[in-house]
Design a protein around this motif. Structure first.
Motif, PDB file in Angstrom:
ATOM      1  N   VAL A   1      -2.335  -2.830  -8.976  1.00 33.89           N
ATOM      2  CA  VAL A   1      -1.264  -4.066  -8.224  1.00 33.89           C
ATOM      3  C   VAL A   1      -0.037  -3.698  -8.348  1.00 33.89           C
ATOM      4  O   VAL A   1       0.624  -2.905  -9.161  1.00 33.89           O
ATOM      5  N   ARG A   2       0.826  -4.048  -7.364  1.00 35.52           N
ATOM      6  CA  ARG A   2       2.145  -3.661  -7.267  1.00 35.52           C
ATOM      7  C   ARG A   2       2.844  -4.289  -8.626  1.00 35.52           C
ATOM      8  O   ARG A   2       3.668  -3.590  -9.305  1.00 35.52           O
ATOM      9  N   TRP A   3       2.329  -5.342  -9.123  1.00 33.44           N
ATOM     10  CA  TRP A   3       2.734  -6.037 -10.410  1.00 33.44           C
ATOM     11  C   TRP A   3       2.051  -7.049 -10.936  1.00 33.44           C
ATOM     12  O   TRP A   3       1.091  -7.545 -10.144  1.00 33.44           O
ATOM     13  N   VAL A   4       2.052  -7.539 -12.012  1.00 26.81           N
ATOM     14  CA  VAL A   4       0.938  -8.415 -12.469  1.00 26.81           C
ATOM     15  C   VAL A   4       1.079  -9.441 -11.759  1.00 26.81           C
ATOM     16  O   VAL A   4       0.216 -10.515 -11.722  1.00 26.81           O
TER      17      VAL A   4
ATOM     18  N   PHE B   1      -0.812   6.949  -6.208  1.00 30.50           N
ATOM     19  CA  PHE B   1      -2.270   6.521  -6.318  1.00 30.50           C
ATOM     20  C   PHE B   1      -2.897   7.009  -5.167  1.00 30.50           C
ATOM     21  O   PHE B   1      -2.370   6.863  -3.926  1.00 30.50           O
ATOM     22  N   GLU B   2      -4.101   7.360  -5.173  1.00 27.53           N
ATOM     23  CA  GLU B   2      -4.998   7.747  -4.262  1.00 27.53           C
ATOM     24  C   GLU B   2      -5.838   6.579  -4.138  1.00 27.53           C
ATOM     25  O   GLU B   2      -6.852   6.380  -4.868  1.00 27.53           O
ATOM     26  N   ILE B   3      -5.588   5.803  -2.981  1.00 24.08           N
ATOM     27  CA  ILE B   3      -6.407   4.403  -2.967  1.00 24.08           C
ATOM     28  C   ILE B   3      -7.711   4.279  -1.901  1.00 24.08           C
ATOM     29  O   ILE B   3      -7.521   5.116  -1.060  1.00 24.08           O
ATOM     30  N   ASP B   4      -8.877   4.029  -2.725  1.00 23.93           N
ATOM     31  CA  ASP B   4     -10.092   4.351  -1.953  1.00 23.93           C
ATOM     32  C   ASP B   4     -10.310   3.028  -1.132  1.00 23.93           C
ATOM     33  O   ASP B   4     -11.181   3.150  -0.085  1.00 23.93           O
ATOM     34  N   GLU B   5     -10.024   1.731  -1.549  1.00 19.76           N
ATOM     35  CA  GLU B   5      -9.982   0.644  -0.733  1.00 19.76           C
ATOM     36  C   GLU B   5      -8.963  -0.301  -1.213  1.00 19.76           C
ATOM     37  O   GLU B   5      -8.414  -0.396  -2.177  1.00 19.76           O
TER      38      GLU B   5
ATOM     39  N   LYS C   1       0.826  -1.120   0.038  1.00 20.87           N
ATOM     40  CA  LYS C   1      -0.018   0.109  -0.034  1.00 20.87           C
ATOM     41  C   LYS C   1       0.815   1.042   0.025  1.00 20.87           C
ATOM     42  O   LYS C   1       0.591   2.259  -0.665  1.00 20.87           O
ATOM     43  N   ALA C   2       1.941   1.207   0.824  1.00 19.68           N
ATOM     44  CA  ALA C   2       2.758   2.285   0.962  1.00 19.68           C
ATOM     45  C   ALA C   2       3.756   2.592  -0.377  1.00 19.68           C
ATOM     46  O   ALA C   2       3.673   3.723  -0.863  1.00 19.68           O
ATOM     47  N   GLN C   3       4.075   1.526  -1.204  1.00 19.18           N
ATOM     48  CA  GLN C   3       4.179   1.747  -2.462  1.00 19.18           C
ATOM     49  C   GLN C   3       3.651   2.449  -3.471  1.00 19.18           C
ATOM     50  O   GLN C   3       3.923   3.247  -4.295  1.00 19.18           O
ATOM     51  N   ALA C   4       2.312   1.985  -3.289  1.00 17.59           N
ATOM     52  CA  ALA C   4       1.240   2.595  -4.267  1.00 17.59           C
ATOM     53  C   ALA C   4       0.877   4.084  -4.296  1.00 17.59           C
ATOM     54  O   ALA C   4       0.861   4.838  -5.020  1.00 17.59           O
ATOM     55  N   GLU C   5       0.846   4.310  -2.772  1.00 12.89           N
ATOM     56  CA  GLU C   5       0.606   5.649  -2.520  1.00 12.89           C
ATOM     57  C   GLU C   5       1.871   6.565  -2.788  1.00 12.89           C
ATOM     58  O   GLU C   5       1.799   7.591  -3.274  1.00 12.89           O
TER      59      GLU C   5
END
Length: 211
Positions: free
Chosen positions: A68-71, A29-33, A21-25
């Motif tokens: 997704v972090r990666w496929v 990315f603004e994660i809703d869920e 999640k930290a990597q995505a943010e």
């Protein structure tokens, strides 16, 4: 209203949901869920067979974004990964990866862009499966060698652990250079080169040390 959902598959103790999640943010990315499966294999289970993964089929709607972090978080089986991505694109869902910022969108009607997109999906899915199979085979070989001669001299303890080795192989599969991998893992360039040159030997070394 469209939403952005992060799907995380946490298959080992070295991976964490918070890290993904930290990597995505950090990538913007603004994660809703967040939807996550814990302790499941991407090889033996399809996305629909996972408790949380199958929820994505009900939750995602046209205009939503699946991150997704990666496929390989979707799976490590070629057919499953390609089917999943094509299914969601057909629903009007955009799939994005944190690593390398890949975007798979079914909206394009240009045949050339479609061909390039589909070829890339196929390549990445095949790479995920090939890497998983190579790692599993190397692990089997290392464990078998250790069991065959448990008193065998183990040699020098490796400077890498399971997490570092997985990171090296993951980055190698994505074309990262030796220096980049060295900086990311904290391993010396010589160690990275040794692992790249003989992944099976690296796996065997970990098995001998029980790492």
């Amino acid at each position: 209203m469209s939403k952005t959902i992060l799907y995380a598959r946490v298959s080992t103790s070295d991976q964490t949901l918070d890290h993904q999640k930290a990597q995505a943010e950090a990538a913007g990315f603004e994660i809703d869920e967040v939807v996550a499966d814990h302790g499941v294999s991407g090889i033996s289970t399809t996305l629909k067979e996972r408790a949380e993964g199958k929820r994505l089929y009900d939750k995602l709607r046209h205009g939503d974004t699946l991150v997704v972090r990666w496929v390989d978080r979707l799976g490590r089986n070629y057919q499953d990964v390609t089917d999943v991505i094509r299914h969601f694109m057909g629903q009007g869902v955009v799939i994005k990866t944190v690593i390398n910022g890949m975007t798979f969108d079914g909206a394009t009607e240009d045949p050339m862009q479609q061909a390039v997109r589909d070829a890339l999906i196929a390549f990445l899915a095949a790479t995920a499966q090939a890497q998983a199979e190579a790692t599993k085979e190397a692990q089997r070989a290392g464990i078998a060698a250790a069991k065959a001669d448990p008193k065998k001299y183990r040699g020098k303890k490796p400077s890498y652990d399971r997490k570092a080795l997985d990171t090296v192989m993951d980055m190698v599969s994505k074309g990262a250079g030796t220096t980049t991998i060295s900086k990311a893992t904290g391993l010396t360039r010589q160690t990275v080169l040794r692992i790249k040159g003989d992944p099976a030997a690296a796996e065997e070394t970990l098995a001998r040390w029980g790492l």
